[in-house]
Scaffold this active site. Structure first.
Site, PDB file in Angstrom:
ATOM      1  N   GLY A   1       8.583  42.780 -40.380  1.00  0.00           N
ATOM      2  CA  GLY A   1       8.026  43.614 -41.368  1.00  0.00           C
ATOM      3  C   GLY A   1       6.862  44.517 -40.677  1.00  0.00           C
ATOM      4  N   HIS A   2       6.978  45.711 -40.463  1.00  0.00           N
ATOM      5  CA  HIS A   2       5.994  46.613 -39.489  1.00  0.00           C
ATOM      6  C   HIS A   2       5.186  47.335 -40.447  1.00  0.00           C
ATOM      7  CE1 HIS A   2       8.463  46.047 -35.676  1.00  0.00           C
ATOM      8  NE2 HIS A   2       7.957  45.073 -36.026  1.00  0.00           N
TER       9      HIS A   2
ATOM     10  N   THR B   1      12.937  33.584 -42.136  1.00  0.00           N
ATOM     11  CA  THR B   1      12.422  34.693 -43.427  1.00  0.00           C
ATOM     12  C   THR B   1      13.549  34.603 -44.488  1.00  0.00           C
ATOM     13  OG1 THR B   1      13.636  36.241 -42.080  1.00  0.00           O
ATOM     14  CG2 THR B   1      11.091  36.007 -41.741  1.00  0.00           C
TER      15      THR B   1
ATOM     16  N   LYS C   1      -6.542  43.864 -34.060  1.00  0.00           N
ATOM     17  CA  LYS C   1      -7.324  43.091 -35.063  1.00  0.00           C
ATOM     18  C   LYS C   1      -8.681  42.603 -34.301  1.00  0.00           C
ATOM     19  CE  LYS C   1      -4.832  41.767 -38.771  1.00  0.00           C
ATOM     20  NZ  LYS C   1      -4.150  41.204 -39.736  1.00  0.00           N
TER      21      LYS C   1
ATOM     22  N   GLY D   1       4.994  36.964 -32.974  1.00  0.00           N
ATOM     23  CA  GLY D   1       5.108  38.047 -34.017  1.00  0.00           C
ATOM     24  C   GLY D   1       3.873  38.562 -34.725  1.00  0.00           C
ATOM     25  N   ASP D   2       4.207  39.618 -35.377  1.00  0.00           N
ATOM     26  CA  ASP D   2       2.869  40.004 -36.623  1.00  0.00           C
ATOM     27  C   ASP D   2       1.716  40.349 -35.554  1.00  0.00           C
ATOM     28  OD1 ASP D   2       4.523  39.344 -38.476  1.00  0.00           O
ATOM     29  OD2 ASP D   2       3.851  37.099 -38.569  1.00  0.00           O
TER      30      ASP D   2
ATOM     31  N   GLN E   1       9.355  40.795 -33.900  1.00  0.00           N
ATOM     32  CA  GLN E   1       8.780  39.437 -33.566  1.00  0.00           C
ATOM     33  C   GLN E   1       8.150  39.428 -32.067  1.00  0.00           C
ATOM     34  OE1 GLN E   1      12.486  39.656 -34.435  1.00  0.00           O
ATOM     35  NE2 GLN E   1      11.703  39.880 -36.522  1.00  0.00           N
TER      36      GLN E   1
ATOM     37  N   LYS F   1       2.487  45.419 -34.046  1.00  0.00           N
ATOM     38  CA  LYS F   1       3.401  46.417 -33.205  1.00  0.00           C
ATOM     39  C   LYS F   1       3.542  47.721 -34.127  1.00  0.00           C
ATOM     40  CE  LYS F   1       6.286  43.192 -32.843  1.00  0.00           C
ATOM     41  NZ  LYS F   1       5.703  42.033 -33.353  1.00  0.00           N
TER      42      LYS F   1
HETATM   43  P1  IMP Z   1      14.355  34.235 -38.898  1.00  0.00           P
HETATM   44  O1  IMP Z   1      14.181  35.177 -37.626  1.00  0.00           O
HETATM   45  O2  IMP Z   1      14.381  34.608 -40.097  1.00  0.00           O
HETATM   46  O3  IMP Z   1      15.570  33.564 -38.514  1.00  0.00           O
HETATM   47  O4  IMP Z   1      13.275  33.027 -38.460  1.00  0.00           O
HETATM   48  C1  IMP Z   1      12.871  32.373 -37.460  1.00  0.00           C
HETATM   49  C2  IMP Z   1      11.553  32.171 -37.358  1.00  0.00           C
HETATM   50  O5  IMP Z   1      10.971  33.282 -36.701  1.00  0.00           O
HETATM   51  C3  IMP Z   1      10.436  31.927 -38.440  1.00  0.00           C
HETATM   52  O6  IMP Z   1       9.637  30.833 -37.709  1.00  0.00           O
HETATM   53  C4  IMP Z   1      10.299  32.942 -38.996  1.00  0.00           C
HETATM   54  O7  IMP Z   1       8.837  32.598 -39.725  1.00  0.00           O
HETATM   55  C5  IMP Z   1       9.762  33.767 -37.770  1.00  0.00           C
HETATM   56  N1  IMP Z   1       9.853  35.218 -37.619  1.00  0.00           N
HETATM   57  C6  IMP Z   1      10.881  36.121 -37.880  1.00  0.00           C
HETATM   58  N2  IMP Z   1      10.558  37.229 -38.125  1.00  0.00           N
HETATM   59  C7  IMP Z   1       9.408  37.222 -37.767  1.00  0.00           C
HETATM   60  C8  IMP Z   1       8.518  38.457 -37.942  1.00  0.00           C
HETATM   61  O8  IMP Z   1       8.695  39.426 -38.003  1.00  0.00           O
HETATM   62  N3  IMP Z   1       6.761  37.891 -37.598  1.00  0.00           N
HETATM   63  C9  IMP Z   1       6.634  36.830 -37.558  1.00  0.00           C
HETATM   64  N4  IMP Z   1       7.431  35.757 -37.596  1.00  0.00           N
HETATM   65  C10 IMP Z   1       8.700  36.108 -37.703  1.00  0.00           C
END
Ligand code: IMP
Length: 430
Positions: free
Chosen positions: A40-41, A129, A332, A12-13, A225, A16
């Site tokens: 978070g885009h 999150t 990046k 993720g991050d 993600q 995108k």
């Molecule tokens: P959840 O999606 O909130 O249940 O989190 C599960 C895992 O996915 C955790 O390690 C979060 O930090 C990671 N995660 C969820 N959404 C993102 C994202 O948009 N970017 C990066 N990591 C994410």
């Protein structure tokens, strides 16, 4: 006309949002297909920064219709806040935002269950999150969940909420010894949300397939993600609860996978992860801190510092395998301008044996020793690369090394957060 899927190829991050925003210029429809407000885009243009969590990143292009697909889990409160934010910026959402009637709803129970589970997990916490994502998908698969269409039948809400309320409050009270949530208050909130959101709720599966069949429309599917956080193909259990892969794009939109022409993987020139779980190339030294500083690596949703390391080609190879990524965008790149040498992880050493296969066995994954290939840095700013001819030789070698290793062409280079700081390359094959 082509259908293109945007997939995060790491944890993720990857940037995108910027790429979707850029490609939306030529898209008629942009679809989010999984995840929720955990994403978070970040988009930067005209000197401003905007962060979107649920609304597709194409919303700032008047030519696009934006669809929140059936695979997304929607927190109506977060969605309405975001709709207001976008409308305050002058964007007209009427007929431009469609919300799937079968997308599931994130309820206050889910957020509470998420945070309670995390705080009771001690050193086994996922580092979520806290947006209620896992419990909402759990109730979806348990066939207890409420869907967006339910907001259109306010009289039935209390009855439909009962089984979720019973289950959730039982777990909150007996397992977590936490206060219960009052379902009557939730029903009241849901009725209010329904009044606002009803005009946007529709059968997006039919809409999307009509667009596809018309053959005159460009469709762009936006993942959230990344592959390494995929429920099946990521570093389970340290994953999210949806499928950010090509399979997820199909089930989460209702578009057939066979209609996907371009599958564009987005990768940073290095690697980050937020939350807990294995991260083979993580750097715990000054170089890691330097990457975090140079890349401003702090979560767009939670503000958490991201863990940083060198690019991991073993993990990317796995991502290419499970998604069919047939082109790459690398973001990046400018962050690496100040590093010399630069490193790429090309294999893992596990129990003394070297391999390029990403292990799915958590025990093995936790014992991985990354093996790096070092390359000369380019020692110059890439921020204003305007054409292929401007690419410095060491950077070209770095890009070609990645392309050769993965067998996938790099078609787009991003060298800064702004829309303008992007170089689209003419190449289509390695
Ligand atoms: P959840 O999606 O909130 O249940 O989190 C599960 C895992 O996915 C955790 O390690 C979060 O930090 C990671 N995660 C969820 N959404 C993102 C994202 O948009 N970017 C990066 N990591 C994410």
């Amino acid at each position: 006309m082509p259908t293109r899927v945007i997939i995060g190829a790491q944890w993720g991050d990857e940037g995108k949002g910027k790429i979707v925003d850029l490609l939306s210029d030529s898209a008629d429809v942009v679809v989010r297909y999984q995840g929720g407000a955990n994403a978070g885009h970040t988009l930067k243009f005209d000197g401003n920064t905007h962060v979107l969590h649920l609304i597709p990143s194409g919303i700032f292009h008047d030519n696009t219709t934006c669809v929140i697909g059936n695979g997304v889990v929607i927190d109506p409160e977060a969605l309405m806040e975001e709709m207001k934010m976008v409308q305050d910026l002058g964007v007209n959402l009427k007929d431009r935002l469609l919300i799937s009637e079968t997308a599931h709803i994130i309820l206050p129970f889910h957020k509470k269950l998420d945070s309670e589970k995390e705080s009771h997990s001690a050193d086994k916490a996922i580092g979520t999150t806290g947006r209620g994502i896992g419990p909402a998908y759990m109730h979806k698969t348990a066939r207890l969940g409420l869907r967006m269409i339910d907001l259109c039948y306010p009289d039935q809400l209390a009855e439909k909420l009962k089984p979720i309320a019973e289950y959730s409050n039982c777990v909150l009270k007996h397992l977590y010894k936490a206060p219960e949530v009052n379902p009557d208050e939730i029903v009241e909130q849901l009725v209010a949300y329904g009044k606002e959101l009803k005009p946007y709720i529709t059968n997006t599966v039919e809409y999307l397939n009509q667009q596809r069949i018309s053959e005159t429309k460009n469709l762009l599917l936006e993942g959230a993600q990344g592959v390494m956080l995929d429920l099946d193909h990521g570093t389970y259990p340290y994953v999210t609860s949806s499928s950010p892969t090509t399979g997820g794009a199909s089930t989460g939109s209702g578009l057939p996978a066979a209609s996907f022409d371009q599958i564009t993987g987005i990768t940073k020139a290095y690697c980050t992860r937020v939350g807990n779980g294995p991260f083979p190339t993580e750097l715990h030294d000054e170089t890691g801190d330097e990457l975090r500083r140079a890349g401003n690596e702090f979560g767009a949703t939670t503000g958490r510092p991201r863990r940083c390391g060198w690019i991991d080609l073993v993990a990317l190879r796995h991502a290419v395998h499970v998604t069919g990524i047939n082109e790459l965008a690398i973001t990046k790149l400018d962050v690496l301008d100040q590093f010399n040498p630069v490193k790429l992880c090309t294999s893992y050493r596990i129990d003394g044996e070297e391999t390029n296969v990403f292990p799915l066995d958590l025990n093995k994954l936790e014992s991985v020793e990354p093996v790096f290939t070092e390359m000369e840095g380019w020692d110059q700013s890439t921020r204003d690369l305007k054409s292929e001819d401007d690419i410095p030789q060491p950077l070209l070698q770095f890009l070609e090394f990645i392309e050769e290793y993965l067998g996938v062409p790099i078609v787009l280079l991003s060298t800064g957060p702004d829309r303008e700081e992007t170089l689209q390359r003419s190449k289509t094959s390695v």
